[in-house]
Design a protein around this motif. Structure first.
Motif, PDB file in Angstrom:
ATOM      1  N   ALA A 421       0.570  -1.225   0.029  1.00  0.00           N
ATOM      2  CA  ALA A 421      -0.248   0.009   0.283  1.00  0.00           C
ATOM      3  C   ALA A 421       0.893   1.550   0.109  1.00  0.00           C
ATOM      4  O   ALA A 421       1.930   0.995   0.849  1.00  0.00           O
ATOM      5  N   LEU A 422       0.782   1.740  -1.196  1.00  0.00           N
ATOM      6  CA  LEU A 422       1.447   3.316  -1.035  1.00  0.00           C
ATOM      7  C   LEU A 422       0.096   4.763  -1.001  1.00  0.00           C
ATOM      8  O   LEU A 422      -0.392   4.698  -2.159  1.00  0.00           O
ATOM      9  N   LEU A 423       0.837   5.609  -0.439  1.00  0.00           N
ATOM     10  CA  LEU A 423       0.557   6.941  -0.128  1.00  0.00           C
ATOM     11  C   LEU A 423       1.667   7.676  -0.398  1.00  0.00           C
ATOM     12  O   LEU A 423       2.970   7.757  -0.118  1.00  0.00           O
ATOM     13  N   VAL A 424       1.340   8.858  -1.782  1.00  0.00           N
ATOM     14  CA  VAL A 424       2.765   9.449  -1.884  1.00  0.00           C
ATOM     15  C   VAL A 424       2.368  11.215  -2.148  1.00  0.00           C
ATOM     16  O   VAL A 424       1.161  11.259  -2.373  1.00  0.00           O
ATOM     17  N   VAL A 425       2.753  11.590  -1.765  1.00  0.00           N
ATOM     18  CA  VAL A 425       2.431  13.230  -1.413  1.00  0.00           C
ATOM     19  C   VAL A 425       3.751  13.346  -2.193  1.00  0.00           C
ATOM     20  O   VAL A 425       4.895  13.581  -2.148  1.00  0.00           O
ATOM     21  N   SER A 426       2.768  14.496  -2.843  1.00  0.00           N
ATOM     22  CA  SER A 426       3.709  15.510  -3.637  1.00  0.00           C
ATOM     23  C   SER A 426       2.740  16.707  -4.872  1.00  0.00           C
ATOM     24  O   SER A 426       1.893  16.753  -4.371  1.00  0.00           O
ATOM     25  N   GLU A 427       3.738  17.484  -4.468  1.00  0.00           N
ATOM     26  CA  GLU A 427       3.730  18.686  -5.502  1.00  0.00           C
ATOM     27  C   GLU A 427       3.332  19.176  -7.067  1.00  0.00           C
ATOM     28  O   GLU A 427       3.301  19.879  -7.818  1.00  0.00           O
ATOM     29  N   GLU A 428       3.746  17.715  -7.466  1.00  0.00           N
ATOM     30  CA  GLU A 428       3.645  17.469  -8.830  1.00  0.00           C
ATOM     31  C   GLU A 428       2.912  17.179 -10.009  1.00  0.00           C
ATOM     32  O   GLU A 428       2.645  15.707  -9.599  1.00  0.00           O
ATOM     33  N   LEU A 429       2.319  17.692 -10.145  1.00  0.00           N
ATOM     34  CA  LEU A 429       0.592  16.786 -11.080  1.00  0.00           C
ATOM     35  C   LEU A 429       0.792  16.321 -11.932  1.00  0.00           C
ATOM     36  O   LEU A 429       0.215  14.988 -11.560  1.00  0.00           O
ATOM     37  N   ASP A 430       1.874  16.381 -12.426  1.00  0.00           N
ATOM     38  CA  ASP A 430       2.716  15.566 -13.707  1.00  0.00           C
ATOM     39  C   ASP A 430       2.809  13.513 -12.307  1.00  0.00           C
ATOM     40  O   ASP A 430       2.648  12.858 -13.340  1.00  0.00           O
ATOM     41  N   GLU A 431       3.134  13.721 -11.970  1.00  0.00           N
ATOM     42  CA  GLU A 431       3.816  12.800 -11.283  1.00  0.00           C
ATOM     43  C   GLU A 431       2.325  12.269 -10.432  1.00  0.00           C
ATOM     44  O   GLU A 431       2.552  10.813 -11.181  1.00  0.00           O
ATOM     45  N   LEU A 432       1.741  12.457  -9.922  1.00  0.00           N
ATOM     46  CA  LEU A 432       0.518  11.951  -9.535  1.00  0.00           C
ATOM     47  C   LEU A 432      -0.286  11.744 -10.757  1.00  0.00           C
ATOM     48  O   LEU A 432      -1.016  10.586 -10.272  1.00  0.00           O
ATOM     49  N   PHE A 433      -0.617  12.293 -11.375  1.00  0.00           N
ATOM     50  CA  PHE A 433      -1.214  12.016 -12.570  1.00  0.00           C
ATOM     51  C   PHE A 433      -0.489  10.362 -13.307  1.00  0.00           C
ATOM     52  O   PHE A 433      -1.633   9.315 -13.852  1.00  0.00           O
ATOM     53  N   ALA A 434       0.506  10.335 -13.192  1.00  0.00           N
ATOM     54  CA  ALA A 434       1.057   8.948 -13.739  1.00  0.00           C
ATOM     55  C   ALA A 434       1.485   7.848 -13.123  1.00  0.00           C
ATOM     56  O   ALA A 434       1.496   6.621 -13.441  1.00  0.00           O
ATOM     57  N   MET A 435       1.230   8.226 -11.825  1.00  0.00           N
ATOM     58  CA  MET A 435       1.450   6.982 -10.895  1.00  0.00           C
ATOM     59  C   MET A 435       0.126   6.967 -10.335  1.00  0.00           C
ATOM     60  O   MET A 435       0.154   5.662  -9.570  1.00  0.00           O
ATOM     61  N   THR A 436      -0.791   7.039  -9.582  1.00  0.00           N
ATOM     62  CA  THR A 436      -1.664   7.247  -8.045  1.00  0.00           C
ATOM     63  C   THR A 436      -2.710   6.334  -9.577  1.00  0.00           C
ATOM     64  O   THR A 436      -3.482   6.566 -10.321  1.00  0.00           O
ATOM     65  N   ASP A 437      -3.855   5.580  -8.690  1.00  0.00           N
ATOM     66  CA  ASP A 437      -4.512   4.856  -9.027  1.00  0.00           C
ATOM     67  C   ASP A 437      -5.670   5.850  -8.417  1.00  0.00           C
ATOM     68  O   ASP A 437      -7.059   6.065  -8.601  1.00  0.00           O
TER      69      ASP A 437
END
Length: 484
Positions: A421-437
């Motif tokens: 289970a992964l929780l990713v906190v990022s201020e880079e939206l492209d990164e969140l769009f590419a990785m998260t569910d």
């Protein structure tokens, strides 16, 4: 040239930061010549660089944690200047360029993104003729990046020259007038970035295009991390109160948290990692067990691992070797009588260096000797190698090149596919769009409902960053993924 924004591009360890430190006088060259305004100069210290009109914003910030923002800026100025005048100057410069900053705030209460603003304003206050920026947008949201670009274009229009280091190729194409590519400490080429594509810039930098992320539909497992109605008062007056935060993270999924720096990310990460054990026991649960009062070490032994956003000083001890830094997470290296198994640490560190292609002089290299991107790869690799059941990651690809970013994201997705289970906190939206569910947004200490990432848009997330999201039971507005 005067008024030119000139990019220096290269993969991690190519020599970009070293070259900038030489220009700024923080390092001495072994040979060669620097000319400034057409005349040879010998820059032996940052003080001499500033006297010439050269200012620099470092990738690893040079701020004293125990001092306020104003006091940090004051240190580099004429001692006859009064602190109140410096604080007033900070406010004026921040207002002029649209940068939010509080001069009275202690630096230790600032997030990484907020510290970056301090460094930028400090540099702008010197009215530089040459401004060096080393990864200035690595932890800024798209909105903050746009504000910074407006600032830099204004500055260039006054005749100031800007040397701009970034791994974000789309930024370089949008902002810079010229580009010099470094590879292995040598100039590999120059180009006009406006005439290049992201793919062609990537080939110039690393010799190839970064691999595309291979993602498959998540196989959702059991509930791993549950947060229910978590409320915590801020530790200091400049912090953020957490208010009724609730979220679930299941095995086999990556949940992202977006938001503008300073909206409660630090406080939430501290409460989840165990650095702040003030929460009610049941407010934070790991596999059904209340862990709100547990410290970080206890949570780690239960399978919850954490990658902090600040890598040098919190993610790694700067003066210790990479092998010794493994002691932060590898308690099995300690024998029953407290003896350290140094061979075990060296072998583990060597395996991480090899697997994640970290450029370093072996397991004995001290952490501060690595480039920022290589240290980030090592810290993320260290946590991945421990096979966590739950992994919380802040800013996973801060300051790493496009190839290394793709590798880290791919490894995180592979860990998800193994059931973590992964929780990713990022201020880079492209990164969140590419990785998260799924995605949440944090604003002023409150957490939005989650939304499937495929339904999120930049416009919607930007709206939610202002705290404007629907209450439970109401449909989200504008949730088409077509304009991500």
């Amino acid at each position: 040239m005067p008024g030119e924004i000139h990019s220096v591009l290269g993969e991690n360890g190519a020599g970009k930061s070293t070259l900038m430190k030489i220009i700024y006088g923080a390092l001495g060259p072994d040979a060669g010549e620097i000319r400034f305004d057409g005349r040879p100069v010998e820059i032996r210290s940052p003080h001499e660089a500033r006297a010439l009109g050269i200012a620099m914003v470092f990738q690893h910030f040079s701020l004293f944690d125990t001092l306020t923002v104003g006091e940090n800026v004051w240190l580099g100025l004429d001692r006859r200047t009064r602190l109140k005048d410096v604080e007033a100057g900070i406010r004026r410069k921040a207002a002029e360029y649209g940068i939010e900053i509080e001069p009275e705030r202690p630096v230790h209460t600032l997030s990484v993104g907020e510290r970056q603003r301090v460094e930028i304003v400090r540099a702008l206050l010197t009215e530089p003729r040459l401004l060096i920026l080393d990864e200035p947008t690595s932890v800024l949201t798209p909105q903050a990046v746009e504000k910074l670009f407006v600032t830099l274009r204004k500055l260039a229009a006054t005749g100031c020259s800007i040397l701009y280091i970034s791994h974000k190729l789309d930024e370089i194409r949008a902002l810079c007038h010229a580009c010099t590519v470094l590879r292995g400490g040598k100039v590999a080429g120059t180009c006009d970035p406006a005439r290049e594509t992201t793919a062609s810039l990537s080939r110039l930098m690393i010799g190839a295009e970064p691999p595309k992320l291979q993602r498959k539909a998540p196989v959702i497992g059991e509930l791993a991390l549950r947060v229910r109605d978590l409320s915590l008062p801020k530790v200091d007056r400049f912090g953020v109160d957490l208010r009724h935060v609730s979220l679930d993270v299941r095995g086999g999924e990556i949940v992202g948290i977006a938001g503008v720096s300073g909206n409660g990310q630090q406080e939430l990460l501290a409460a989840l990692s165990g650095e702040d054990p003030r929460a009610d026991t049941g407010a934070v649960q790991l596999f059904g067990n209340g862990i709100g009062h547990m410290g970080a070490g206890h949570r780690r032994r239960l399978g919850l691992h954490f990658v902090p956003e600040e890598r040098l000083g919190r993610g790694a001890v700067p003066g210790l070797s990479l092998a010794a830094n493994l002691l932060l997470t590898r308690h099995e290296a300690l024998g029953k009588l407290g003896w350290i198994d140094r061979g075990f640490l060296r072998n583990q560190a060597a395996a991480i260096l090899d697997r994640y292609r970290v450029k370093a002089a072996g397991p004995g290299a001290v952490a501060r000797s690595l480039s920022g991107g290589n240290l980030q790869k090592y810290i993320v690799g260290r946590e991945l190698d421990a096979l966590p059941k739950v992994l919380i990651v802040a800013q996973p690809t801060w300051g790493v090149d496009v190839g290394a970013a793709a590798q880290i994201r791919g490894e995180l997705i592979a860990l998800r596919d193994k059931g973590c289970a992964l929780l990713v906190v990022s201020e880079e939206l492209d990164e969140l769009f590419a990785m998260t569910d799924r995605l949440h947004v944090i604003a002023r200490g409150r957490l939005s409902p989650s939304i499937p990432t495929e339904d999120a848009t930049v416009e919607l997330v930007g709206e939610w960053m202002s705290g404007l999201w629907p209450e439970p039971g109401q449909p989200a507005q504008g949730t088409t993924g077509a304009h991500r």
